[in-house]
Enzyme design. Structure first.
Site, PDB file in Angstrom:
ATOM      1  N   ARG A  90      -1.015  14.295   8.886  1.00  0.00           N
ATOM      2  CA  ARG A  90      -0.732  13.283   7.855  1.00  0.00           C
ATOM      3  C   ARG A  90      -0.771  13.906   6.459  1.00  0.00           C
ATOM      4  O   ARG A  90       0.107  13.658   5.620  1.00  0.00           O
ATOM      5  CB  ARG A  90      -1.758  12.145   7.944  1.00  0.00           C
ATOM      6  CG  ARG A  90      -1.660  11.165   6.793  1.00  0.00           C
ATOM      7  CD  ARG A  90      -2.675  10.045   6.918  1.00  0.00           C
ATOM      8  NE  ARG A  90      -2.668   9.182   5.752  1.00  0.00           N
ATOM      9  CZ  ARG A  90      -3.463   8.127   5.591  1.00  0.00           C
ATOM     10  NH1 ARG A  90      -4.342   7.809   6.542  1.00  0.00           N
ATOM     11  NH2 ARG A  90      -3.408   7.387   4.516  1.00  0.00           N
ATOM     12  N   ASP A 166      -2.605  -4.801  10.211  1.00  0.00           N
ATOM     13  CA  ASP A 166      -3.527  -5.721   9.538  1.00  0.00           C
ATOM     14  C   ASP A 166      -3.011  -6.207   8.189  1.00  0.00           C
ATOM     15  O   ASP A 166      -3.555  -7.150   7.624  1.00  0.00           O
ATOM     16  CB  ASP A 166      -4.897  -5.067   9.351  1.00  0.00           C
ATOM     17  CG  ASP A 166      -4.798  -3.773   8.565  1.00  0.00           C
ATOM     18  OD1 ASP A 166      -3.697  -3.181   8.526  1.00  0.00           O
ATOM     19  OD2 ASP A 166      -5.798  -3.339   7.994  1.00  0.00           O
ATOM     20  N   HIS A 195       5.176  -2.935   7.263  1.00  0.00           N
ATOM     21  CA  HIS A 195       4.981  -2.360   5.929  1.00  0.00           C
ATOM     22  C   HIS A 195       6.199  -2.595   5.028  1.00  0.00           C
ATOM     23  O   HIS A 195       6.441  -1.830   4.090  1.00  0.00           O
ATOM     24  CB  HIS A 195       4.633  -0.857   5.994  1.00  0.00           C
ATOM     25  CG  HIS A 195       3.286  -0.594   6.601  1.00  0.00           C
ATOM     26  ND1 HIS A 195       2.733   0.673   6.698  1.00  0.00           N
ATOM     27  CD2 HIS A 195       2.359  -1.423   7.168  1.00  0.00           C
ATOM     28  CE1 HIS A 195       1.554   0.607   7.282  1.00  0.00           C
ATOM     29  NE2 HIS A 195       1.305  -0.659   7.589  1.00  0.00           N
ATOM     30  N   TYR A 244       2.606  -2.605   0.768  1.00  0.00           N
ATOM     31  CA  TYR A 244       3.368  -1.363   0.900  1.00  0.00           C
ATOM     32  C   TYR A 244       4.686  -1.380   0.117  1.00  0.00           C
ATOM     33  O   TYR A 244       5.280  -0.335  -0.116  1.00  0.00           O
ATOM     34  CB  TYR A 244       3.624  -1.030   2.380  1.00  0.00           C
ATOM     35  CG  TYR A 244       2.419  -0.387   3.025  1.00  0.00           C
ATOM     36  CD1 TYR A 244       2.344   0.996   3.176  1.00  0.00           C
ATOM     37  CD2 TYR A 244       1.335  -1.145   3.452  1.00  0.00           C
ATOM     38  CE1 TYR A 244       1.231   1.601   3.736  1.00  0.00           C
ATOM     39  CE2 TYR A 244       0.217  -0.558   4.009  1.00  0.00           C
ATOM     40  CZ  TYR A 244       0.166   0.816   4.150  1.00  0.00           C
ATOM     41  OH  TYR A 244      -0.944   1.408   4.699  1.00  0.00           O
TER      42      TYR A 244
HETATM   43  C1  G6P Z   1      -3.610  -0.154   6.547  1.00  0.00           C
HETATM   44  C2  G6P Z   1      -2.303  -0.120   7.279  1.00  0.00           C
HETATM   45  C3  G6P Z   1      -2.367   0.894   8.390  1.00  0.00           C
HETATM   46  C4  G6P Z   1      -2.678   2.235   7.802  1.00  0.00           C
HETATM   47  C5  G6P Z   1      -3.971   2.174   7.012  1.00  0.00           C
HETATM   48  C6  G6P Z   1      -4.211   3.449   6.256  1.00  0.00           C
HETATM   49  O1  G6P Z   1      -4.625  -0.631   7.356  1.00  0.00           O
HETATM   50  O2  G6P Z   1      -1.956  -1.363   7.808  1.00  0.00           O
HETATM   51  O3  G6P Z   1      -1.128   0.933   9.038  1.00  0.00           O
HETATM   52  O4  G6P Z   1      -2.786   3.219   8.789  1.00  0.00           O
HETATM   53  O5  G6P Z   1      -3.926   1.136   6.083  1.00  0.00           O
HETATM   54  O6  G6P Z   1      -5.488   3.420   5.714  1.00  0.00           O
HETATM   55  P1  G6P Z   1      -6.197   4.775   5.273  1.00  0.00           P
HETATM   56  O7  G6P Z   1      -7.571   4.392   4.956  1.00  0.00           O
HETATM   57  O8  G6P Z   1      -6.081   5.703   6.448  1.00  0.00           O
HETATM   58  O9  G6P Z   1      -5.411   5.281   4.104  1.00  0.00           O
HETATM   59 MN    MN Z   2      -0.265  -1.075   9.169  1.00  0.00          MN
END
Ligand code: G6P
Ligand code: MN
Length: 446
Positions: A90, A166, A195, A244
């Site tokens: 990532r 979520d 998103h 998003y």
């Molecule tokens: C939200 C999105 C997820 C994503 C996450 C990233 O929950 O719905 O799809 O993976 O944020 O969060 P982070 O803490 O990993 O940046």
């Molecule tokens: Mn998500």
């Protein structure tokens, strides 16, 4: 009932288990099978779950395995929450895009395409093995990019795979609080792709109460999306977008903020988690306490750059209690297993819900769920500019699917070049070269 979690060593597994512990209703999960390629990570998470279960005499049994076929055999439900290439992958998705001056993000833009190109072949393999080993099981897909991955799996599993996120639930919860209405009694007219969705109306007793919220600057300033986009912009489009969409509507600001940051979001989370897994593995202290502290550190900094770019301030304390994706997953599982009618915003095949997309395109819309699965509910057409974005991004997803299923490098280049946030074919070409040299998993592209 048996639930198999793929990515069972993942950091968010204790959120799911915590929700399972609270569920004593008829037909609840009695056995959780964790599957992961990394036994050490799974061992650490297993310790967190064991501590969570201490006060619960009827806690679901937990077993672990690194053998996928063994994990799938006998499963009633499968949660798929894997991360191909890990958080290091990532971080590279994000960093390499930012090096080219375009958005570097986990699921949006070039980073999401690179992640999709790595993930789709693995997701398809999982789907095939579910079809062979657990043909009656339902798959709930958490794996990002969730819409794209769900669509890839649906080609093998049909409507037995359902994608979840979520962010639409969080949006609904926050808007309901700003309106002072009970979310359970409101209908959230939300539609788009994962998103990439918009809340167009909130109906209470048949009346749309969203216009009143859009007129009220103080109420808009009371929640995340209101602060992120600003009241003026929300009134201009007449809807509340998913958080998003900040990457689209405020692209330059988001890119500038990400480039100014010392580390990308993926790199930040990678550091936090490396530390958590390594320290917990080598210490006899409480794994649960270490997990909770790490979780909170992660939540506090979620989308920090966007909030900073927008001057949106800190996250609200109620938003730190995890976005609640485990609650959506459990509600979905219960509705199917117990034939309890529920309405949830999910990623499913379009059928004829959204005009402008074909019936197999996976979309994110309200669905009615029962033992027969999730059926999307048609809403009003999207406004033109939103539909335009949705159609463009679906074309990107289709190009990723073509690349991942045929090995076509041209399709991978097309995916990058036609994305609305990649502004030049030259940049797309360089991005593809960078991603290919970074990721051995893209060796299939010819
Ligand atoms: C939200 C999105 C997820 C994503 C996450 C990233 O929950 O719905 O799809 O993976 O944020 O969060 P982070 O803490 O990993 O940046
Ligand atoms: Mn998500």
């Amino acid at each position: 009932m048996r639930l198999t979690i793929l990515g069972g060593g993942g950091f968010r597994v204790p959120l799911v288990y915590r929700a399972l512990l609270a569920d004593r209703a008829k037909g609840h999960v009695t056995h959780v099978v964790l599957h992961d390629l990394d036994a050490a990570r799974m061992g650490v998470i297993g310790r967190v779950l064991a501590e969570q279960a201490v006060e619960f005499p009827h806690a679901p049994r937990v077993t672990v395995t690194t053998d996928l076929d063994e994990a799938l055999t006998g499963a009633d439900f499968v949660f798929s929450a894997i991360r191909v290439g890990g958080l290091a992958g990532r971080a590279a998705d994000e960093r390499l895009a930012l090096c080219e001056g375009v958005l570097g993000q986990e699921t949006v833009g070039a980073g999401g395409i690179a992640y999709g190109l790595r993930t789709v072949p693995v997701a398809i393999d999982i789907a095939r093995r579910v079809a062979a080993r657990a043909p009656g099981a339902w798959v709930i897909n958490f794996t990002n990019p969730a819409g794209l991955v769900t669509e890839a799996m649906s080609r093998y599993l049909g409507d037995r795979v359902i994608g979840i996120c979520d962010s639409p639930v969080g949006l609904g919860r926050r808007v309901a609080a700003a309106l002072d209405v009970d979310p359970a009694s409101a209908w959230f007219d939300y539609a788009g792709l994962n998103h990439l969705g918009w809340l167009r109306a909130v109906r209470v007793d048949g009346r749309d109460v969203l216009p009143a919220l859009l007129r009220d600057d103080a109420a808009l300033a009371s929640f995340e999306e209101g602060r992120l986009f600003g009241g003026e912009w929300l009134r201009t489009i007449g809807a509340v977008p998913n958080e998003y969409l900040h990457y689209y509507y405020y692209d330059r600001d988001a890119v500038a903020a990400a480039r100014a940051a010392r580390q990308s979001r993926g790199a930040v989370v990678l550091d936090q988690q490396r530390d958590f897994y390594a320290r917990t593995a080598s210490s006899s202290g409480s794994a649960l306490q270490a997990w909770e502290a790490t979780r909170l550190r992660r939540e506090v900094t979620y989308m920090a750059e966007n909030r900073e770019a927008a001057g949106a301030g800190e996250r609200a304390s109620e938003d730190l209690e995890s976005g609640g994706y485990e609650k959506v997953a459990l509600a979905l599982m219960r509705a199917i297993a117990q034939d309890e009618h529920a309405t949830l915003i999910l990623n499913v095949r379009n059928r004829d819900t959204l005009a402008g997309l074909d019936s197999d395109a996976v979309v994110e819309v309200p669905c009615v769920v029962d033992a027969g699965g999730a059926r999307p509910v048609a809403g009003d057409p999207l406004p033109d500019h939103a539909l335009g974005l949705v159609v463009s991004v679906k074309a990107v997803e289709r190009a990723v699917l073509e690349a991942a299923t045929t090995g076509s490098r041209a399709a991978a280049l097309r995916a990058l070049a036609i994305h609305p946030l990649v502004d030049s074919v030259t940049v797309a070409r360089r991005l593809l070269e960078r991603y290919e040299s970074e990721f051995p998993q893209l060796g299939y592209l010819r």
